[in-house]
Write an enzyme that holds these catalytic residues in place. Structure first.
Site, PDB file in Angstrom:
ATOM      1  N   GLY A   1     -23.064 -10.059 -13.159  1.00  0.00           N
ATOM      2  CA  GLY A   1     -23.088  -9.483 -14.506  1.00  0.00           C
ATOM      3  C   GLY A   1     -23.493 -10.508 -15.534  1.00  0.00           C
ATOM      4  O   GLY A   1     -23.981 -11.588 -15.195  1.00  0.00           O
ATOM      5  N   ASN A   2     -23.325 -10.164 -16.769  1.00  0.00           N
ATOM      6  CA  ASN A   2     -23.639 -11.093 -17.855  1.00  0.00           C
ATOM      7  C   ASN A   2     -22.634 -10.882 -18.972  1.00  0.00           C
ATOM      8  O   ASN A   2     -21.819  -9.977 -18.923  1.00  0.00           O
ATOM      9  CB  ASN A   2     -25.081 -10.878 -18.332  1.00  0.00           C
ATOM     10  N   ARG A   3     -22.719 -11.732 -19.995  1.00  0.00           N
ATOM     11  CA  ARG A   3     -21.653 -11.755 -20.995  1.00  0.00           C
ATOM     12  C   ARG A   3     -21.996 -10.972 -22.261  1.00  0.00           C
ATOM     13  O   ARG A   3     -21.364 -11.154 -23.282  1.00  0.00           O
ATOM     14  CB  ARG A   3     -21.325 -13.206 -21.351  1.00  0.00           C
TER      15      ARG A   3
END
Ligand code: C5P
Length: 449
Positions: free
Chosen positions: A229-231
Site C-alpha cells: 500500500g501507500n500512505r
C-alpha cells in the site's frame, strides 16, 4: 503571471474575520499565542477564551497581550455583558486549540459550565477543534466517541500529530504546528461560507454536473493479513470533492482507504464508494463515471499487485533440518511475483465509460522530481502526453521553483503538455483552483443546467 492563477489567488485574498480562539487545559496551550499572533498578522480580529485549566498553563495577561483585548474565562466574570451569548454571536469562526480530552467531553455533552463551552453552545459559526493530549487519552473509547459525536455535528477536528509527548511518551496526541492549525481553520471557514452560499439558493456553476473523485491509496493484498500500500491520506482528493460540492456539483468520492477523519469532513451530500484494490477502484470509478462530467484521479494507485493472493498467512522463512546431516538449512525468503495494474486514468481517455456521446473531462495527478533525463515539467509534460488526460496536475514539490515551503503546489498541464495554470497553498486552496479550471472548461462547452 498566468491570468488563471491570478484569478484563483484573488479569490482567496484574506478578508478580516472575527475569530474566537478557545484555549483549554493542555500543555500545548503554550502554542496558543503563536496561533493568535498568526491570525492577527493575517488581519483577523481575535477574542481569546481560555478555560480555567488553560490558565494553569498560560497566564491571562500573556493571552490578553497577544490578543490585543482582555480575556475572559467564566460566565460570571462580567455577567451584565451576557458574554456567554455575545461571544458566540460575535464569532465568524470558533477555533479551540488546544482542545483537551476534558474540553472535548464537555463540548460533546453540551455542557455550558464556562465561557468557552457556553460559546460553543450559542454560536452558529463553524467550529474547529485541534485536540492535544496523551496517546492513551486520544485512543480511549470515550474520547473516540466524543470526537465522533462532534464530527457528526459538523465540528472540524484537526487530528493530532504523532511525535514525542510531554514526559516519556511517544505517539499520536501532539498539537500540530500553529501554521497548519491556522490554515485548516481558515479553510473550514471558507468551506462553510461556500456551503452557506449554495444553501442560500445560489445554485453554483457546477449545479447539474456529476464530478467523480478518486481519493486515498489502494491496497493490494498479499495474503489475508498483509498488503502492498501507500500512505496517501486522501486529503487532496476530498478537498477537491468538497470544492466541487460547494459549487453545486453532485459528487462521488471513490475512496481507497482515505483516512476516516478526512472522509468525515466531506459535506454530507457527497456519495462515498469504498474500495480496496486498484482493480476495485477502476471498476468503481468507471461505474460512477458512466454519467460523469468530470473525473479527477487523485488516488495513489498501486502500479503493481501480487500475481497471486495467498489463502493463508505467508510464513516467515523458517529453519528446518536437512536430510540426515542435522545442519539446519535456511529457506530463501519468499519472492512475490507482481503483475502490472491497468492505468485507470489512461483507460478513461482511451475507453471512456460514458456512452451517450458527452465528453467526460479527465483530470490526473502526477508527482514528479527532476533527474538527469529532465526537470519536473519535462517529465510532467511527457506524462501528460502519454496519459492524454484533459488536465494533469503535476506536483512540483521538491524543485527549486519556490514550491518547497507550501503544503501543496501544482503546475497544471493540458493533454499536449502545455502549462495552463499554477496553484499553490493549502490543499483546499489547490483544490479550489483546480475546480475553478474544471468549471471553466465544463461551462465553456455547454451551459450548466
Ligand atoms: O503514472 P503515475 O502513477 O505518476 O500517474 C499518476 C496518475 O495516474 C494519478 O492521477 C493516478 O490516480 C493515476 N493512476 C491510475 N492508474 C494507475 C496508476 C496511476 O489511474 N495504475
Amino acid at each position: 503571471m498566468n491570468p488563471q492563477t491570478t484569478r484563483a489567488r484573488d479569490a482567496h485574498a484574506p478578508r478580516a474575520r472575527r475569530i474566537v480562539v478557545g484555549v483549554s487545559g493542555s500543555i500545548a496551550a503554550y502554542k496558543a499565542p503563536s496561533i493568535i499572533r498568526l491570525l492577527r498578522a493575517a488581519g483577523h480580529e481575535v477574542r481569546t477564551v481560555p478555560t480555567a485549566a488553560a490558565l494553569r498553563f498560560i497566564g491571562a495577561p500573556a493571552l490578553a497581550a497577544v490578543t490585543g483585548a482582555p480575556v475572559q474565562s467564566g460566565v460570571f466574570d462580567d455577567a451584565a455583558a451576557v458574554a456567554h451569548v455575545q461571544m458566540g454571536e460575535w464569532a465568524e469562526l470558533v477555533l479551540v486549540a488546544p482542545a483537551s480530552a476534558d474540553l472535548l467531553a464537555r463540548a460533546a455533552a453540551g455542557r455550558a459550565d464556562d465561557l468557552l463551552t457556553a460559546t460553543l453552545l450559542t454560536t452558529t459559526a463553524p467550529v474547529v477543534m485541534a485536540p492535544a493530549m496523551h496517546t492513551q487519552m486520544w485512543n480511549h473509547p470515550a474520547t473516540r466517541h466524543n470526537v465522533d459525536t462532534l464530527r457528526r455535528r459538523g465540528v472540524t477536528i484537526i487530528d493530532p500529530d504523532a511525535g514525542p509527548l510531554t514526559g516519556s511518551g511517544y505517539g499520536a496526541g501532539r498539537l500540530p504546528e500553529p501554521e497548519q492549525i491556522v490554515a485548516r481553520a481558515l479553510a473550514a471557514l471558507d468551506a462553510a461560507r461556500d456551503t452557506a452560499a449554495a444553501a442560500a439558493g445560489a445554485p453554483g456553476d457546477l449545479a447539474g454536473r456529476h464530478v467523480v473523485v478518486s481519493a486515498g491509496g489502494t491496497r493490494e493484498p498479499l495474503d489475508p493479513v498483509r498488503y502492498l500500500g501507500n500512505r496517501s491520506s486522501g486529503r487532496q482528493g476530498c478537498a477537491i470533492a468538497t470544492a466541487a460540492a460547494a459549487r453545486g456539483a453532485r459528487v462521488t468520492v471513490v475512496s481507497a482507504h482515505a483516512e476516516p477523519g478526512v472522509l468525515a469532513e466531506l459535506p454530507p451530500q457527497v456519495d462515498i464508494v469504498p474500495v480496496t484494490t486498484a482493480m476495485e477502484l477502476r471498476d468503481a470509478v468507471r461505474a460512477a463515471a458512466a454519467d460523469a462530467d468530470a473525473v479527477v484521479m487523485a488516488a495513489a494507485v498501486a502500479d503493481f499487485r501480487p500475481a497471486e493472493v495467498a489463502d493463508t498467512k505467508l510464513k516467515k522463512h523458517s529453519l528446518r533440518a536437512s536430510g540426515g546431516t542435522g545442519e539446519p538449512v535456511r529457506q530463501a525468503a519468499p519472492v512475490i511475483p507482481l503483475v502490472e495494474n491497468p492505468d485507470i486514468l489512461a483507460g478513461l481517455v482511451t475507453d471512456p465509460p460514458r456512452q451517450d456521446g458527452e465528453h467526460t473531462l479527465v483530470v490526473g495527478f502526477a508527482a514528479e522530481t527532476g533527474d538527469a533525463d529532465g526537470d519536473v515539467l519535462a517529465h510532467g509534460a511527457a506524462k501528460a502526453r502519454r496519459k492524454g488526460a484533459d488536465l494533469l496536475a503535476v506536483n512540483a514539490v521538491g524543485t527549486d521553483q519556490g514550491f518547497g515551503d507550501v503544503p501543496n503546489a501544482v503546475v497544471v498541464l493540458d493533454a499536449g503538455g502545455t502549462e495552463v495554470a499554477r496553484a499553490q497553498g493549502t490543499k483546499q486552496e489547490v483544490a479550489e483552483a483546480l475546480v475553478e479550471l474544471i468549471a471553466a472548461r465544463l461551462n465553456s462547452r455547454r451551459p450548466s443546467v
